[in-house]
Design a protein around this motif. Structure first.
Motif, PDB file in Angstrom:
ATOM      1  N   ALA A  50       0.843  -1.191   0.000  1.00  0.00           N
ATOM      2  CA  ALA A  50       0.000   0.000   0.000  1.00  0.00           C
ATOM      3  C   ALA A  50       0.876   1.239   0.000  1.00  0.00           C
ATOM      4  O   ALA A  50       1.983   1.239   0.559  1.00  0.00           O
ATOM      5  CB  ALA A  50      -0.929   0.002   1.208  1.00  0.00           C
ATOM      6  N   GLY A  75       0.523   5.743   0.315  1.00  0.00           N
ATOM      7  CA  GLY A  75      -0.302   6.927   0.470  1.00  0.00           C
ATOM      8  C   GLY A  75      -0.946   7.103   1.828  1.00  0.00           C
ATOM      9  O   GLY A  75      -0.884   6.243   2.703  1.00  0.00           O
ATOM     10  N   SER A  96      -4.002   5.061   3.032  1.00  0.00           N
ATOM     11  CA  SER A  96      -3.281   4.090   2.219  1.00  0.00           C
ATOM     12  C   SER A  96      -4.160   3.505   1.122  1.00  0.00           C
ATOM     13  O   SER A  96      -5.360   3.304   1.302  1.00  0.00           O
ATOM     14  CB  SER A  96      -2.737   2.966   3.101  1.00  0.00           C
ATOM     15  OG  SER A  96      -3.782   2.264   3.736  1.00  0.00           O
ATOM     16  N   GLN A  97      -3.537   3.260  -0.010  1.00  0.00           N
ATOM     17  CA  GLN A  97      -4.191   2.624  -1.158  1.00  0.00           C
ATOM     18  C   GLN A  97      -3.506   1.275  -1.378  1.00  0.00           C
ATOM     19  O   GLN A  97      -2.328   1.222  -1.702  1.00  0.00           O
ATOM     20  CB  GLN A  97      -4.065   3.500  -2.401  1.00  0.00           C
ATOM     21  CG  GLN A  97      -4.637   4.902  -2.233  1.00  0.00           C
ATOM     22  CD  GLN A  97      -4.320   5.800  -3.409  1.00  0.00           C
ATOM     23  OE1 GLN A  97      -4.408   5.383  -4.571  1.00  0.00           O
ATOM     24  NE2 GLN A  97      -3.935   7.044  -3.131  1.00  0.00           N
ATOM     25  N   SER A  98      -4.250   0.206  -1.191  1.00  0.00           N
ATOM     26  CA  SER A  98      -3.684  -1.139  -1.256  1.00  0.00           C
ATOM     27  C   SER A  98      -3.880  -1.747  -2.630  1.00  0.00           C
ATOM     28  O   SER A  98      -4.888  -1.497  -3.299  1.00  0.00           O
ATOM     29  CB  SER A  98      -4.342  -2.051  -0.207  1.00  0.00           C
ATOM     30  OG  SER A  98      -4.126  -1.554   1.095  1.00  0.00           O
ATOM     31  N   PHE A  99      -2.916  -2.567  -3.052  1.00  0.00           N
ATOM     32  CA  PHE A  99      -3.023  -3.281  -4.318  1.00  0.00           C
ATOM     33  C   PHE A  99      -2.125  -4.507  -4.278  1.00  0.00           C
ATOM     34  O   PHE A  99      -1.093  -4.518  -3.614  1.00  0.00           O
ATOM     35  CB  PHE A  99      -2.632  -2.382  -5.502  1.00  0.00           C
ATOM     36  CG  PHE A  99      -1.426  -1.515  -5.253  1.00  0.00           C
ATOM     37  CD1 PHE A  99      -0.140  -2.012  -5.422  1.00  0.00           C
ATOM     38  CD2 PHE A  99      -1.578  -0.198  -4.854  1.00  0.00           C
ATOM     39  CE1 PHE A  99       0.960  -1.218  -5.195  1.00  0.00           C
ATOM     40  CE2 PHE A  99      -0.471   0.601  -4.609  1.00  0.00           C
ATOM     41  CZ  PHE A  99       0.802   0.101  -4.787  1.00  0.00           C
ATOM     42  N   TYR A 153      -2.758   3.054  -8.090  1.00  0.00           N
ATOM     43  CA  TYR A 153      -2.431   4.061  -7.080  1.00  0.00           C
ATOM     44  C   TYR A 153      -2.725   5.425  -7.687  1.00  0.00           C
ATOM     45  O   TYR A 153      -2.261   5.736  -8.788  1.00  0.00           O
ATOM     46  CB  TYR A 153      -0.953   3.944  -6.692  1.00  0.00           C
ATOM     47  CG  TYR A 153      -0.349   5.170  -6.043  1.00  0.00           C
ATOM     48  CD1 TYR A 153      -0.646   5.499  -4.722  1.00  0.00           C
ATOM     49  CD2 TYR A 153       0.528   5.986  -6.754  1.00  0.00           C
ATOM     50  CE1 TYR A 153      -0.080   6.622  -4.128  1.00  0.00           C
ATOM     51  CE2 TYR A 153       1.109   7.100  -6.165  1.00  0.00           C
ATOM     52  CZ  TYR A 153       0.800   7.419  -4.857  1.00  0.00           C
ATOM     53  OH  TYR A 153       1.359   8.527  -4.273  1.00  0.00           O
ATOM     54  N   THR A 154      -3.523   6.238  -6.959  1.00  0.00           N
ATOM     55  CA  THR A 154      -3.911   7.564  -7.448  1.00  0.00           C
ATOM     56  C   THR A 154      -3.262   8.617  -6.569  1.00  0.00           C
ATOM     57  O   THR A 154      -3.707   8.864  -5.435  1.00  0.00           O
ATOM     58  CB  THR A 154      -5.436   7.729  -7.431  1.00  0.00           C
ATOM     59  OG1 THR A 154      -6.037   6.654  -8.175  1.00  0.00           O
ATOM     60  CG2 THR A 154      -5.845   9.065  -8.049  1.00  0.00           C
ATOM     61  N   GLN A 185      -5.128  11.359  -4.461  1.00  0.00           N
ATOM     62  CA  GLN A 185      -5.931  10.951  -3.315  1.00  0.00           C
ATOM     63  C   GLN A 185      -5.106  10.762  -2.052  1.00  0.00           C
ATOM     64  O   GLN A 185      -5.635  10.350  -1.016  1.00  0.00           O
ATOM     65  CB  GLN A 185      -6.696   9.669  -3.642  1.00  0.00           C
ATOM     66  CG  GLN A 185      -7.726   9.834  -4.750  1.00  0.00           C
ATOM     67  CD  GLN A 185      -8.465   8.550  -5.084  1.00  0.00           C
ATOM     68  OE1 GLN A 185      -8.261   7.514  -4.448  1.00  0.00           O
ATOM     69  NE2 GLN A 185      -9.321   8.618  -6.091  1.00  0.00           N
ATOM     70  N   SER A 186      -3.820  11.058  -2.121  1.00  0.00           N
ATOM     71  CA  SER A 186      -2.935  10.904  -0.971  1.00  0.00           C
ATOM     72  C   SER A 186      -2.379  12.259  -0.536  1.00  0.00           C
ATOM     73  O   SER A 186      -1.838  13.010  -1.359  1.00  0.00           O
ATOM     74  CB  SER A 186      -1.774   9.974  -1.309  1.00  0.00           C
ATOM     75  OG  SER A 186      -0.803   9.984  -0.271  1.00  0.00           O
ATOM     76  N   SER A 199       1.620  12.387  -0.996  1.00  0.00           N
ATOM     77  CA  SER A 199       2.217  12.144  -2.306  1.00  0.00           C
ATOM     78  C   SER A 199       2.982  13.368  -2.793  1.00  0.00           C
ATOM     79  O   SER A 199       2.539  14.511  -2.621  1.00  0.00           O
ATOM     80  CB  SER A 199       1.115  11.799  -3.309  1.00  0.00           C
ATOM     81  OG  SER A 199       1.645  11.698  -4.610  1.00  0.00           O
TER      82      SER A 199
END
Length: 398
Positions: free
Chosen positions: A113, A115, A118-121, A139-140, A143-144, A147
């Motif tokens: 993740a 950000g 957090s953005q998980s993938f 991951y965008t 939106q963090s 970043s």
């Protein structure tokens, strides 16, 4: 603007991380569950899906073409392992294959993740490359809140002049409860890995010399080390049919039953490249979790097949050997004083339509003069990668 590489600065940053290895009991590590996301066989069958195998071989040519191009750009030198591809294979490492890696292989995927929030993938952990790259949308950055970008671009070039490119961001990486700020992630402008099987990108765990980002941006594991969230520069892969794991920041002795044997490497080469023998034949071995089987230069594969007295066949330019499944041949790898014979289960990666087992060592011209030692070997051992002391360790599974 286009990223301008400063390799000297990168070497200074990397060397600052290479402190003396702490004692095992002082290591603060974390376990990451990983799983296999695909197979090279037809679903529900042991029969090999040759479309997947051919795609995997083509993807390997692309991957090593990328790494050699990055190495040359970063160091100003041609890598000592690089070999020109035969003309009929050159285009297979370029163009549409280069922009979409249809791996079709047994790659090892876990969750990462970036950000705040957090953005998980899901992402493939690959010791054969050095960057963390994701498909668009995984991951965008907008939106963090943490970043950042200088507008630096990454660009990977191929033999026919095509490129895969995108923007480099830094953000806080979150993995297994570990967090490190200002860690690089590249967002591709185009899909570069097939996401239909679950993964949205690749996270490289080789050395900075192979990075498409250049040495101003360290690979994520180096960022974890630099942030002090791990006290050791080791990480450990334990690959199994179930219950596989990646251990970051040390070794997990519960996973192995013998004292690890370490073999030194030259980290300036970028790869986890180790001298070895296979059935007494001396080789260079790149230990690569991003490769399914074991791929040797064709001439060296022929030597092994002759030693084993196995019949062979050619498929899409690669050479394979086969045998009666009830009588698997003995294939033994030796790294330093550590020796391991492939298990019966890993000696073959599937069967032909006539029921013959296909040896998990294949001969193929990937553009490098080394064996790519992948999953078929690594499922037999616990492998330890030590960035503090530039060495690879092998131990028996517990």
């Amino acid at each position: 603007m286009q990223l301008k590489l400063s390799f000297v600065a990168g070497l200074i940053a990397a060397s600052a991380l290479a402190t003396a290895a702490p004692l095992e009991q002082q290591e603060r590590g974390i376990n990451i569950d990983i799983s296999k996301r695909a197979k090279l066989t037809v679903d529900g069958s042991s029969q090999i899906d040759w479309n997947k195998v051919d795609a995997h071989m083509a993807s390997l040519r692309t991957k090593y073409a990328k790494s050699f191009a990055n190495y040359e750009k970063n160091t100003g030198k041609v890598h000592s392992l690089k070999r020109d591809l035969p003309e009929h294979l050159t285009k297979r490492a370029t163009g549409s294959v280069a922009l979409t890696d249809q791996e079709g292989g047994e790659l090892w995927t876990g969750t990462m993740a970036y950000g705040t929030p957090s953005q998980s993938f899901p992402i493939d952990f690959d010791t054969g490359s050095s960057d963390t790259l994701v498909n668009p949308g995984a991951y965008t950055p907008s939106q963090s809140s943490t970043s950042k970008t200088n507008g630096d671009q990454f660009s990977t070039s191929y033999g026919d002049g095509t490129t895969a490119s995108g923007t480099i961001y830094t953000d806080t990486v979150h993995i297994g409860g570990l967090n490190a700020a200002n860690t690089a992630i590249g967002v591709s402008n185009q899909q570069f890995i097939d996401s239909s099987e679950g993964s949205q990108g690749i996270s490289g765990m080789a050395f900075p010399q192979l990075a498409a980002f250049g040495s101003n941006y360290l690979p994520y594991f180096y960022s974890l080390k630099q942030a002090g969230v791990v006290s050791s520069g080791k990480f450990q892969f334990d690959l199994r049919t179930s219950g596989s794991s990646l251990y970051l920041g040390g070794t997990n002795s519960a996973k192995y039953s013998s004292t690890p044997v370490y073999v030194g490497i030259d980290s300036n080469q970028g790869f986890w490249q180790v001298p070895a023998t296979v059935n007494t034949q001396s080789i260079d071995s790149i230990v690569d979790t991003g490769t399914t089987i074991i791929v040797a230069p064709t001439s060296q594969a022929k030597t092994l097949f002759k030693q084993l007295n196995l019949p062979t066949f050619t498929q899409d330019g690669s050479l394979y050997a086969y045998f009666n499944c009830n009588s698997p041949p003995k294939v033994t790898f030796k790294y330093g004083s550590y020796s391991k014979t492939l298990s019966a289960a890993t000696t073959s990666f599937g069967t032909t339509n006539s029921g013959q087992c296909v040896l998990s060592v294949a001969g193929s011209d990937l553009g490098l003069n080394a064996w790519v030692t992948g999953d078929s070997f690594l499922q037999n051992v616990v492998a330890i990668f030590d960035t503090d002391n530039n060495r690879v360790g092998f131990a028996n599974k517990a």
